[in-house]
Every structure is written in C-alpha cells, then in structure tokens.
Design a protein around this motif. Structure first.
Motif, short mmCIF file in Angstrom:
data_model
loop_
_atom_site.label_atom_id
_atom_site.label_comp_id
_atom_site.label_asym_id
_atom_site.label_seq_id
_atom_site.Cartn_x
_atom_site.Cartn_y
_atom_site.Cartn_z
N VAL A 1 0.86 -1.18 0.00
CA VAL A 1 0.00 0.00 0.00
C VAL A 1 0.90 1.23 0.00
O VAL A 1 1.84 1.32 0.81
N LYS A 2 0.64 2.17 -0.90
CA LYS A 2 1.39 3.42 -0.94
C LYS A 2 0.41 4.59 -0.87
O LYS A 2 -0.57 4.63 -1.59
N ILE A 3 0.70 5.54 0.03
CA ILE A 3 -0.15 6.72 0.20
C ILE A 3 0.69 7.95 -0.13
O ILE A 3 1.69 8.23 0.53
N GLU A 4 0.29 8.67 -1.18
CA GLU A 4 0.99 9.88 -1.62
C GLU A 4 0.14 11.10 -1.27
O GLU A 4 -1.05 11.14 -1.60
N ILE A 5 0.75 12.09 -0.62
CA ILE A 5 0.03 13.27 -0.13
C ILE A 5 0.70 14.53 -0.64
O ILE A 5 1.93 14.66 -0.57
N THR A 6 -0.09 15.45 -1.17
CA THR A 6 0.44 16.75 -1.58
C THR A 6 -0.33 17.85 -0.86
O THR A 6 -1.51 17.70 -0.53
N LEU A 7 0.34 18.96 -0.58
CA LEU A 7 -0.25 20.10 0.11
C LEU A 7 0.24 21.39 -0.55
O LEU A 7 1.44 21.55 -0.80
N GLN A 8 -0.69 22.29 -0.84
CA GLN A 8 -0.32 23.62 -1.33
C GLN A 8 -1.03 24.67 -0.50
O GLN A 8 -2.24 24.59 -0.27
N LYS A 9 -0.26 25.64 -0.04
CA LYS A 9 -0.80 26.74 0.78
C LYS A 9 -0.98 27.98 -0.10
O LYS A 9 -0.07 28.40 -0.80
N THR A 10 -2.17 28.54 -0.05
CA THR A 10 -2.45 29.78 -0.77
C THR A 10 -3.20 30.73 0.15
O THR A 10 -3.80 30.32 1.16
N GLY A 11 -3.20 32.03 -0.21
CA GLY A 11 -3.91 33.02 0.59
C GLY A 11 -3.16 33.36 1.86
O GLY A 11 -1.95 33.26 1.95
N GLY A 12 -3.92 33.76 2.87
CA GLY A 12 -3.34 34.05 4.17
C GLY A 12 -2.65 35.40 4.28
O GLY A 12 -1.69 35.56 5.05
N ASN A 13 -3.12 36.42 3.52
CA ASN A 13 -2.55 37.76 3.67
C ASN A 13 -2.80 38.27 5.08
O ASN A 13 -3.83 38.00 5.70
N VAL A 14 -1.83 39.03 5.61
CA VAL A 14 -1.88 39.50 6.99
C VAL A 14 -1.70 41.01 7.04
O VAL A 14 -0.79 41.56 6.40
N THR A 15 -2.55 41.67 7.80
CA THR A 15 -2.44 43.11 8.02
C THR A 15 -2.02 43.34 9.47
O THR A 15 -2.60 42.77 10.39
N VAL A 16 -1.00 44.20 9.66
CA VAL A 16 -0.39 44.37 10.99
C VAL A 16 -0.36 45.83 11.39
O VAL A 16 -0.05 46.72 10.58
N ASP A 17 -0.69 46.07 12.64
CA ASP A 17 -0.47 47.38 13.26
C ASP A 17 0.58 47.16 14.36
O ASP A 17 0.33 46.42 15.31
N ASN A 18 1.74 47.76 14.19
CA ASN A 18 2.82 47.61 15.16
C ASN A 18 2.52 48.48 16.37
O ASN A 18 2.52 49.72 16.30
N ASP A 19 2.28 47.87 17.51
CA ASP A 19 1.99 48.60 18.73
C ASP A 19 3.18 48.60 19.69
O ASP A 19 3.02 48.88 20.87
N SER B 1 8.46 38.67 13.85
CA SER B 1 9.76 38.93 14.48
C SER B 1 9.66 40.05 15.52
O SER B 1 10.62 40.27 16.27
N PHE B 2 8.53 40.74 15.55
CA PHE B 2 8.30 41.78 16.55
C PHE B 2 7.27 41.27 17.55
O PHE B 2 6.40 40.46 17.22
N ASN B 3 7.36 41.78 18.76
CA ASN B 3 6.33 41.52 19.76
C ASN B 3 5.34 42.67 19.78
O ASN B 3 5.60 43.76 19.26
N ASN B 4 4.19 42.42 20.41
CA ASN B 4 3.18 43.46 20.60
C ASN B 4 2.69 44.03 19.27
O ASN B 4 2.78 45.24 19.01
N VAL B 5 2.17 43.14 18.44
CA VAL B 5 1.58 43.58 17.18
C VAL B 5 0.12 43.14 17.15
O VAL B 5 -0.27 42.13 17.76
N TYR B 6 -0.68 43.92 16.45
CA TYR B 6 -2.09 43.59 16.26
C TYR B 6 -2.24 43.17 14.80
O TYR B 6 -1.82 43.90 13.89
N ALA B 7 -2.84 42.00 14.56
CA ALA B 7 -2.90 41.48 13.19
C ALA B 7 -4.26 40.90 12.87
O ALA B 7 -4.95 40.34 13.74
N THR B 8 -4.66 41.06 11.63
CA THR B 8 -5.82 40.35 11.09
C THR B 8 -5.33 39.49 9.93
O THR B 8 -4.47 39.92 9.15
N VAL B 9 -5.87 38.29 9.83
CA VAL B 9 -5.38 37.31 8.86
C VAL B 9 -6.51 36.87 7.95
O VAL B 9 -7.58 36.47 8.42
N ASP B 10 -6.27 36.95 6.63
CA ASP B 10 -7.22 36.41 5.68
C ASP B 10 -7.14 34.88 5.70
O ASP B 10 -6.12 34.32 6.10
N PRO B 11 -8.19 34.19 5.27
CA PRO B 11 -8.16 32.72 5.29
C PRO B 11 -6.98 32.15 4.50
O PRO B 11 -6.65 32.64 3.42
#
Length: 224
Positions: free
Chosen positions: A55-73, A170-180
């Motif tokens: 038995v052989k199981i082959e798996i592929t994964l592709q990541k798309t989207g996920g834009n992020v908006t940040v306010d550095n606080d 890489s920064f601490n204390n940021v406010y972020a919203t993430v698209d799916p």
C-alpha cells in the motif's frame, strides 16, 4: 465410457495456471479547505482480485492566501518578518501517517507605534503594514507495513486530514488580522497486488476439446 469421463475430470483438476506480475490500482481524493478536519474516503482492496502485497499513500499540500495586516503597537522599528506555516496531519484512526508543512515568509519595514489606539485607527502611518506570504507546498509518501487488515475488504475506509495555520512575527506586541489560508492537494492510495491465477489458454482449449470428444462419443453410443 466411465474411463473417458474420469480422464477429463482429472485433467480439469490439475489445470496449469497462468499468473500475472504485480498490478497496481491507484485512487485519488482531492481536498480544499481552510482549517479543521476533513475525512477523505477510499475504497478498500477487494481480495477476490488477488493478494495485496503493498500500500502506498501519496500526499500533496499547497498553501495559498493568508494575507496578513499588521499594526505595530511596539516601540520597535525596522524590518518585520512574518513566517506563515500551514500544517496538514493525516491519520488513519489513531495512527498518524504523515505531517506536512507548507511554509513561506514575507518581510517589510515597519515603523514604531504612532501612538494610535490598538487596531487600525490610523492606517496611513508607518506602523501599519500588509504582508502577502507566497504560495508554498509540501509532499510526503507513506508505505504502511503489512498486515494490511484495515485496507482489505469490500467497503471503504477514511483518512482524517487536519489543517492548522500559524503566523509568527519577528516583533512583539503587534495587532494582526489574517485572511483565510487555504490548503489544497491530493491524497492518492495505490494498491499493489498479485492477481488471482487463472488457467492457461492452451489448457482451456485442451479441456474444451476433451469435452467435445466426450460428447461425440456419447452420441455414437446412442446411435449404436
């Protein structure tokens, strides 16, 4: 007449068989979702076709989207790096088969906090930045070991695919919203098996010919 019948029945009992080399039967299920767990359903191997050897199981994964908006606080300024990771865990029951990780990053200059309230009340300031992580992919091949009990039968079995995403700055204390962030890909299950042996064609021809002689002999006996 009885001796003739015995001879033909005996030849059928010792028919030579014709065996084939290893045969494969792949089946593929595609997935597309943004998080949580999906069950991917596959057909079991029907042992009437032969003996399952692999038995052989082959798996592929592709990541798309996920834009992020940040306010550095924070009071820090400089190059901020976003690292985004999309993990796919594939299990059969309680057994983990594979974990895939599609990872990408994006870096931009960001200024120290402008003193605005937490959130995006002053999006025109330098402490406001948008990240667009690149598409990323990963793949894996799994070869479950024998015995293949769960894969054999006339029904189906399910593989659970669990998707999760993380965003690290890489920064601490940021406010972020993430698209799916969307994970797409395929899972292919391939069975390798030895087909059930069948009689050789020449032997079948001899058997049919023998039966023909038998029937002809019976007809001659009736006429006499």
């Amino acid at each position: 007449m009885q001796k003739t019948i015995f001879a033909i029945v005996l030849s059928a009992a010792i028919l030579p068989t014709l065996s084939f080399g290893a045969t494969t039967t792949p089946q593929t299920v595609s997935y597309n979702f943004s998080g949580g767990t999906k069950i991917l359903t596959f057909n079991q191997f029907d042992s009437t076709f032969g003996t399952l050897t692999g038995v052989k199981i082959e798996i592929t994964l592709q990541k798309t989207g996920g834009n992020v908006t940040v306010d550095n606080d924070s009071s820090d300024s400089g190059t901020m790096t976003l690292t985004q990771e999309l993990d796919l865990t594939v299990k059969m029951g309680a057994t983990q088969l594979a974990t895939l990780a599609a990872i990408s990053s994006d870096s931009k200059f960001v200024g120290a906090t402008s003193g605005d309230a937490i959130g995006f009340t002053a999006t025109g300031n330098t402490d406001y930045v948008q990240f667009a992580p690149a598409t990323a992919s990963d793949s894996a091949v799994v070869n479950p070991s024998s015995p293949f009990t769960a894969y054999i039968g006339t029904g189906t079995f399910g593989l659970s695919a669990k998707l999760s995403v993380s965003n690290d700055f890489s920064f601490n204390n940021v406010y972020a919203t993430v698209d799916p962030t969307t994970g797409t890909g395929n899972v292919t299950v391939t069975y390798t098996y030895t087909p059930t042996a069948v009689p050789e064609p020449t032997t079948w021809a001899m058997l049919v010919g023998g039966l023909g002689v038998l029937f002809a002999g019976r007809r001659l006996t009736r006429r006499s």
